[in-house]
Design a protein around this motif. Structure first.
Motif, PDB file in Angstrom:
ATOM      1  N   LEU A  70       5.844 -39.469 -52.093  1.00  0.00           N
ATOM      2  CA  LEU A  70       6.876 -40.483 -52.282  1.00  0.00           C
ATOM      3  C   LEU A  70       8.007 -40.290 -51.287  1.00  0.00           C
ATOM      4  N   LEU A  71       8.641 -41.409 -50.923  1.00  0.00           N
ATOM      5  CA  LEU A  71       9.749 -41.352 -49.968  1.00  0.00           C
ATOM      6  C   LEU A  71      10.914 -40.517 -50.482  1.00  0.00           C
ATOM      7  N   LEU A  72      11.251 -40.710 -51.737  1.00  0.00           N
ATOM      8  CA  LEU A  72      12.430 -40.037 -52.263  1.00  0.00           C
ATOM      9  C   LEU A  72      12.022 -38.828 -53.091  1.00  0.00           C
ATOM     10  N   ARG A  73      11.078 -38.046 -52.530  1.00  0.00           N
ATOM     11  CA  ARG A  73      10.578 -36.871 -53.227  1.00  0.00           C
ATOM     12  C   ARG A  73      11.711 -35.876 -53.437  1.00  0.00           C
ATOM     13  N   ALA A  74      11.810 -35.381 -54.647  1.00  0.00           N
ATOM     14  CA  ALA A  74      12.811 -34.358 -54.922  1.00  0.00           C
ATOM     15  C   ALA A  74      12.368 -33.057 -54.291  1.00  0.00           C
ATOM     16  N   LYS A  75      13.290 -32.391 -53.653  1.00  0.00           N
ATOM     17  CA  LYS A  75      12.973 -31.143 -52.965  1.00  0.00           C
ATOM     18  C   LYS A  75      13.774 -29.998 -53.582  1.00  0.00           C
ATOM     19  N   ILE A  76      13.046 -28.967 -53.943  1.00  0.00           N
ATOM     20  CA  ILE A  76      13.737 -27.767 -54.378  1.00  0.00           C
ATOM     21  C   ILE A  76      14.193 -27.015 -53.138  1.00  0.00           C
ATOM     22  N   ILE A  77      15.454 -26.744 -53.065  1.00  0.00           N
ATOM     23  CA  ILE A  77      15.980 -26.005 -51.923  1.00  0.00           C
ATOM     24  C   ILE A  77      16.546 -24.685 -52.431  1.00  0.00           C
ATOM     25  N   VAL A  78      15.941 -23.601 -51.992  1.00  0.00           N
ATOM     26  CA  VAL A  78      16.369 -22.296 -52.435  1.00  0.00           C
ATOM     27  C   VAL A  78      17.539 -21.839 -51.576  1.00  0.00           C
ATOM     28  N   ILE A  79      18.609 -21.468 -52.213  1.00  0.00           N
ATOM     29  CA  ILE A  79      19.764 -20.952 -51.491  1.00  0.00           C
ATOM     30  C   ILE A  79      19.684 -19.431 -51.541  1.00  0.00           C
ATOM     31  N   THR A  80      19.298 -18.846 -50.400  1.00  0.00           N
ATOM     32  CA  THR A  80      19.072 -17.414 -50.357  1.00  0.00           C
ATOM     33  C   THR A  80      20.374 -16.662 -50.590  1.00  0.00           C
ATOM     34  N   GLY A  81      20.272 -15.672 -51.474  1.00  0.00           N
ATOM     35  CA  GLY A  81      21.432 -14.850 -51.766  1.00  0.00           C
ATOM     36  C   GLY A  81      22.204 -15.336 -52.970  1.00  0.00           C
ATOM     37  N   PRO A 102      12.977 -46.359 -45.755  1.00  0.00           N
ATOM     38  CA  PRO A 102      12.057 -47.103 -46.619  1.00  0.00           C
ATOM     39  C   PRO A 102      11.483 -48.317 -45.908  1.00  0.00           C
ATOM     40  N   PHE A 103      10.318 -48.733 -46.348  1.00  0.00           N
ATOM     41  CA  PHE A 103       9.666 -49.881 -45.728  1.00  0.00           C
ATOM     42  C   PHE A 103      10.496 -51.142 -45.938  1.00  0.00           C
ATOM     43  N   LYS A 104      10.659 -51.915 -44.865  1.00  0.00           N
ATOM     44  CA  LYS A 104      11.457 -53.135 -44.962  1.00  0.00           C
ATOM     45  C   LYS A 104      11.067 -54.067 -43.820  1.00  0.00           C
ATOM     46  N   PRO A 105      11.449 -55.336 -43.889  1.00  0.00           N
ATOM     47  CA  PRO A 105      11.159 -56.261 -42.785  1.00  0.00           C
ATOM     48  C   PRO A 105      11.844 -55.812 -41.495  1.00  0.00           C
ATOM     49  N   ILE A 106      11.343 -56.306 -40.391  1.00  0.00           N
ATOM     50  CA  ILE A 106      11.915 -55.979 -39.086  1.00  0.00           C
ATOM     51  C   ILE A 106      13.364 -56.463 -39.003  1.00  0.00           C
ATOM     52  N   ASP A 107      14.220 -55.623 -38.489  1.00  0.00           N
ATOM     53  CA  ASP A 107      15.622 -55.967 -38.247  1.00  0.00           C
ATOM     54  C   ASP A 107      15.689 -56.670 -36.888  1.00  0.00           C
ATOM     55  N   GLU A 113      11.636 -46.140 -33.586  1.00  0.00           N
ATOM     56  CA  GLU A 113      12.995 -45.633 -33.782  1.00  0.00           C
ATOM     57  C   GLU A 113      13.321 -45.514 -35.268  1.00  0.00           C
ATOM     58  N   TYR A 114      12.997 -46.539 -36.026  1.00  0.00           N
ATOM     59  CA  TYR A 114      13.386 -46.580 -37.442  1.00  0.00           C
ATOM     60  C   TYR A 114      12.529 -45.659 -38.311  1.00  0.00           C
ATOM     61  N   TYR A 115      11.213 -45.776 -38.229  1.00  0.00           N
ATOM     62  CA  TYR A 115      10.344 -45.068 -39.167  1.00  0.00           C
ATOM     63  C   TYR A 115      10.141 -43.592 -38.810  1.00  0.00           C
ATOM     64  N   SER A 116      10.453 -43.182 -37.592  1.00  0.00           N
ATOM     65  CA  SER A 116      10.299 -41.763 -37.246  1.00  0.00           C
ATOM     66  C   SER A 116      11.265 -40.878 -38.016  1.00  0.00           C
ATOM     67  N   ARG A 117      12.275 -41.475 -38.637  1.00  0.00           N
ATOM     68  CA  ARG A 117      13.185 -40.699 -39.487  1.00  0.00           C
ATOM     69  C   ARG A 117      12.443 -40.063 -40.650  1.00  0.00           C
ATOM     70  N   ASN A 118      11.369 -40.710 -41.099  1.00  0.00           N
ATOM     71  CA  ASN A 118      10.623 -40.165 -42.235  1.00  0.00           C
ATOM     72  C   ASN A 118       9.926 -38.861 -41.878  1.00  0.00           C
ATOM     73  N   GLY A 119       9.372 -38.792 -40.670  1.00  0.00           N
ATOM     74  CA  GLY A 119       8.751 -37.548 -40.243  1.00  0.00           C
ATOM     75  C   GLY A 119       9.759 -36.415 -40.151  1.00  0.00           C
ATOM     76  N   LEU A 120      10.966 -36.722 -39.680  1.00  0.00           N
ATOM     77  CA  LEU A 120      12.013 -35.702 -39.623  1.00  0.00           C
ATOM     78  C   LEU A 120      12.424 -35.250 -41.016  1.00  0.00           C
TER      79      LEU A 120
END
Length: 645
Positions: free
Chosen positions: A14-25, A40-45, A270-277
């Motif tokens: 899912l796009l808005l997957r909850a992520k557990i982030i461990v804060i070391t220490g 998120p998927f949307k029509p072309i701007d 440009e727009y959708y490559s944000r998801n890979g990041l």
């Protein structure tokens, strides 16, 4: 024909997957939802498309130059770097399409998808090689082979990996998918058309363009206009996103004449490559491991360069602070002496791509000396990255950063939010051992159930630790079967077996950092890994790692456990080293010219050893189980690794 497999679990995140982030220490953890980072998927701007259109050159172009622009091509030819390649090409035979290989996974004649996938990708590599050969020599010697190979590929029934051809809809022409292999074909074909120029006949060029539209461009146009559920790579947060976008957008910018349409595909990249990041943790950590870092982020580089060149640098996908952190993942995950852990679906021995790291080092001024200059100057296995690096590009025009301390020379690297710690000896120290310890959670892309796993390195050898990836069987991404493989489940990893129970998958199975103590001489970290085990009555399970840099060095792992009632407890050593038991409490590991003594103990308890060789189609390794001799309510097992002179 039967379906080869269900859709990959990682492909449907899912796009808005909850992520557990461990804060070391710290003693707490937090949930982070990367809403701002995802697309998120949307029509072309259309407004943004028009802005991009104004930035684009009037004509499409790809990496490098066409064969008839000879300045760089002649320089490459005269350099001598390609002499061996050209000699080998004299007897080259273009790889044939094998129907048997394509269907080998579904008809039961193969246990993994390697045969079909390798065959498909070798054909793309073949087209790239003959294109390279003709453009280098420019004698017409390979033009016919290029045209025949191109024609053969565009008439090929499927461009997709057999593992991705669900119900063989691509092969039978029912529908066409943009996925990892078809995007590779698209960009390779586009580069061939661009590099070969008028050496490709107008008729064949039109046939190739028609095929690109039918199989690649039109399916994306339809997805945007109808908002169908196909080609979900656009919103995936793993390597699929960047790999598919690089091929799709790179091909479009290379061969599509219509400037507005090129702007549309540029916008998509440009727009959708944000998801890979967004799939990388905020500390830059790649949960998919070094192999997929090369693959996924390596294609982000291709996408960035395609758009950078097409817009004259007006759009730069590196203008994101997170990219700088991701770029440092590879040097920070190195243990010692060029050895990296085989975390997740990563093979043992994997290293970061030299071309990729040189590009990052120069573009982002990382200042890593080992990546200042390209040493492999004759690579011709593809006509995308290899061509891009052989010709002037945005990174070659950048000035290298000031040489700073080599990343690998740091005594530790800590991916704070992920919970991954790499410990190294002091520079100039007699110690020659290092270790990587993994926390994280069990819902990561290409996940193995491996909380608390580690990799111990001596010299340039992995002496014990994470076994890495096994060949992909048809059901290996099906959640119902994935963790039945011992190498993917926790059984094959150097982690506990709690009351006979392995780790469970899911985000709820997570490490929590209890304490840390880092000094120049020693590093100490304790992880609470109890939530990884669905065991009623498990009251406590903590793993402590002590890394000692003094003298020849040592690495100690201590598992503290407590039950509500007596239960069995076992931990394990996973190793590809030769091993033998040298006493009731010691083992000797030998690999190449390295020897390591392993001592194990459990105060108040007798320990039992049992070993099992595990292969599952990959390189065999041994799991050495170390267990208490009878059920107990609480206790600890201590394992210490020391160099053996």
């Amino acid at each position: 024909m039967k379906k080869t497999q269900s859709k990959s679990a990682y492909y449907t995140h899912l796009l808005l997957r909850a992520k557990i982030i461990v804060i070391t220490g710290l003693l707490t953890f937090k949930i982070s939802v990367s809403i701002a980072q995802t697309a998120p998927f949307k029509p072309i701007d259309e407004k943004r498309v028009q802005e991009i259109e104004a930035m684009l050159t009037d004509k499409p172009s790809g990496f490098g130059e066409p064969y008839n622009k000879r300045k760089v091509w002649n320089s490459l030819l005269k350099s001598g770097d390609y002499d061996q390649f050209l000699r080998a090409m004299k007897n080259y035979t273009f790889p044939a399409f094998s129907k048997d290989d394509y269907f080998s996974l579904s008809n039961g004649s193969a246990s993994s998808s390697n045969a079909g996938l390798t065959m498909m990708r070798k054909r793309a590599e073949g087209l790239a090689k003959v294109t390279w050969a003709e453009c280098l020599q420019n004698e017409g010697k390979y033009t016919r082979m290029v045209e025949e190979g191109l024609r053969d590929i565009i008439n090929q029934k499927s461009w997709v990996s057999p593992r991705s051809d669900h119900d063989f809809k691509n092969y039978n022409g029912v529908e066409y998918s943009v996925e990892l292999t078809s995007s590779l074909y698209a960009h390779t074909i586009a580069q061939t058309l661009y590099m070969m120029g008028n050496k490709i006949s107008p008729k064949l060029r039109k046939e190739a363009m028609d095929a690109l539209y039918t199989r690649i461009f039109n399916p994306i146009h339809r997805k945007i206009s109808t908002q169908n559920d196909k080609n979900d790579f656009l919103t995936a947060d793993n390597n699929w996103n960047h790999v598919c976008l690089a091929g799709l957008v790179g091909a479009a910018l290379t061969v599509i004449e219509d400037k507005h349409e090129r702007a549309v595909f540029t916008y998509i990249g440009e727009y959708y490559s944000r998801n890979g990041l967004a799939g990388f943790n905020d500390d830059g950590y790649c949960v998919e491991g070094v192999t997929y870092y090369n693959y996924g982020f390596g294609h982000y580089i291709l996408l960035r360069e395609s758009i950078w060149q097409a817009t004259g640098g007006k759009i730069d996908l590196f203008d994101d602070p997170k990219v700088q952190k991701i770029a440092r993942y590879a040097p920070n995950i190195e243990i010692i002496n060029g050895v990296y852990p085989a975390i997740s679906d990563c093979r043992e021995g994997a290293k970061p791509s030299e071309e990729m790291m040189i590009y990052l080092n120069r573009s982002l001024a990382l200042g890593i000396t080992q990546y200042d200059t390209l040493t492999n100057k004759s690579a011709t296995s593809n006509n995308r990255l290899n061509v891009m690096m052989a010709f002037p590009n945005s990174s070659s025009k950048s000035q290298p950063g000031k040489n700073i301390q080599k990343e690998g020379a740091k005594i530790r690297s800590l991916f704070e939010q992920t919970g991954v710690l790499v410990c190294r000896p002091l520079p100039g120290s007699p110690a020659n051992i290092g270790v990587a310890l993994k926390g994280g959670h069990n819902d990561e892309s290409h996940n193995h159930n491996d909380i608390g796993s580690y990799t111990v390195v001596q010299g340039n050898q992995i002496m014990a630790g994470d076994p890495g990836v096994i060949p992909y069987a048809s059901n290996i991404f099906d959640p119902q079967y994935r963790y039945t493989y011992k190498t993917v489940g926790s059984f094959g990893h150097p982690v506990p077996l709690v009351a006979g129970t392995q780790q469970q998958p899911g985000v709820q199975a997570r490490s929590r950092t209890v304490r840390t103590d880092f000094t120049k001489e020693k590093d100490n970290i304790t992880l609470d890994i109890a939530s990884a085990y669905n065991v009623p009555g498990l009251k406590k399970l903590e793993r402590t790692m002590d890394y000692d840099r003094t003298g020849a060095g040592s690495i100690t792992f201590t598992d503290y456990f407590e039950y509500a009632k007596p239960e069995w407890f076992e931990t394990a050593i996973s190793t590809r080293s030769e091993w033998k038991q040298t006493s009731d409490s010691t083992l000797l590991l030998t690999r190449e010219n390295e020897k390591m003594l392993v001592a194990f103990s459990s105060p108040g308890n007798k320990l039992l050893l049992k070993s099992e060789e595990i292969s599952e189609g990959g390189t065999p390794y041994t799991r050495i189980g170390i267990s208490v001799s009878k059920p107990v309510s609480e206790g600890q097992i201590v394992i210490t690794y020391r160099p053996q002179n």
